[in-house]
Write a protein that holds these residues in place. Structure first.
Motif, PDB file in Angstrom:
ATOM      1  N   ARG A   1     -12.878  60.210  36.232  1.00  0.00           N
ATOM      2  CA  ARG A   1     -11.971  61.344  36.455  1.00  0.00           C
ATOM      3  C   ARG A   1     -10.555  60.853  36.743  1.00  0.00           C
ATOM      4  O   ARG A   1      -9.574  61.404  36.244  1.00  0.00           O
ATOM      5  CB  ARG A   1     -12.458  62.193  37.643  1.00  0.00           C
ATOM      6  CG  ARG A   1     -13.625  63.082  37.332  1.00  0.00           C
ATOM      7  CD  ARG A   1     -13.943  64.015  38.523  1.00  0.00           C
ATOM      8  NE  ARG A   1     -15.270  64.558  38.356  1.00  0.00           N
ATOM      9  CZ  ARG A   1     -16.364  64.096  38.964  1.00  0.00           C
ATOM     10  NH1 ARG A   1     -16.296  63.109  39.825  1.00  0.00           N
ATOM     11  NH2 ARG A   1     -17.534  64.646  38.729  1.00  0.00           N
TER      12      ARG A   1
ATOM     13  N   ASP B   1      -8.099  64.673  32.140  1.00  0.00           N
ATOM     14  CA  ASP B   1      -8.791  65.730  31.404  1.00  0.00           C
ATOM     15  C   ASP B   1      -9.156  65.340  29.979  1.00  0.00           C
ATOM     16  O   ASP B   1      -9.599  66.167  29.197  1.00  0.00           O
ATOM     17  CB  ASP B   1      -7.970  67.030  31.423  1.00  0.00           C
ATOM     18  CG  ASP B   1      -6.595  66.853  30.792  1.00  0.00           C
ATOM     19  OD1 ASP B   1      -6.295  65.760  30.253  1.00  0.00           O
ATOM     20  OD2 ASP B   1      -5.808  67.811  30.840  1.00  0.00           O
TER      21      ASP B   1
ATOM     22  N   GLU C   1     -14.757  64.921  29.895  1.00  0.00           N
ATOM     23  CA  GLU C   1     -15.501  65.727  30.857  1.00  0.00           C
ATOM     24  C   GLU C   1     -16.508  64.814  31.537  1.00  0.00           C
ATOM     25  O   GLU C   1     -17.222  64.058  30.869  1.00  0.00           O
ATOM     26  CB  GLU C   1     -16.220  66.890  30.168  1.00  0.00           C
ATOM     27  CG  GLU C   1     -16.891  67.793  31.175  1.00  0.00           C
ATOM     28  CD  GLU C   1     -17.530  69.022  30.554  1.00  0.00           C
ATOM     29  OE1 GLU C   1     -18.354  69.636  31.244  1.00  0.00           O
ATOM     30  OE2 GLU C   1     -17.225  69.353  29.400  1.00  0.00           O
TER      31      GLU C   1
END
Length: 136
Positions: free
Chosen positions: A30, A35, A38
């Motif tokens: 992350r 982004d 996922e």
């Protein structure tokens, strides 16, 4: 000619308790990919809470995983994923044809002190960086 955007790949990290290795890996992905990917994580026998030493090790590098909760591995999560990274969950990890699977052999941070968890955290970062390169 216009470029069609590539779909966002989904990566699932799986270990037994979903409290240490898989949570650290998800935190790194992350943090490093934002982004562009996922991120999912789950465990074949999830713990009640995330490993506090894993939380501490990640906090040392500015990544907060304290709010994460161990989750039970589901067929749905595997089916939704493009890449499934297993970390010592053995036969408990479901296998679906057409998915990319990698098994990362990593020491389990459970019951270990921060001095032992830091090298695990750093090895996970290295592997996540390689994973991001392979997805690009």
């Amino acid at each position: 000619m216009t470029d069609t955007p590539r779909p966002t790949p989904t990566v699932l990290f799986v270990c037994v308790h979903n409290a240490g290795r898989s949570q650290m890996a998800a935190g790194w992905l992350r943090h490093l990919a934002g982004d562009r990917v996922e991120v999912l994580s789950a465990g074949s026998a999830p713990a009640g809470t995330i490993n506090p030493v894993a939380v501490e090790a990640m906090a040392e590098v500015g990544i907060d995983i304290a709010s994460q909760q161990p989750k039970l591995l589901s067929d749905t999560a595997v089916q939704a994923s493009d890449v499934v990274i297993t970390m010592g969950c053995g036969d408990a990890c479901p296998f679906y044809p057409g998915k990319r699977y990698e098994d990362w052999k990593l020491d389990d941070p459970a019951g270990q002190g921060i001095e032992s968890v830091r090298p695990i955290r750093d090895e996970i970062k290295r592997r996540v960086e390689e994973l991001i390169e392979s997805l690009a």
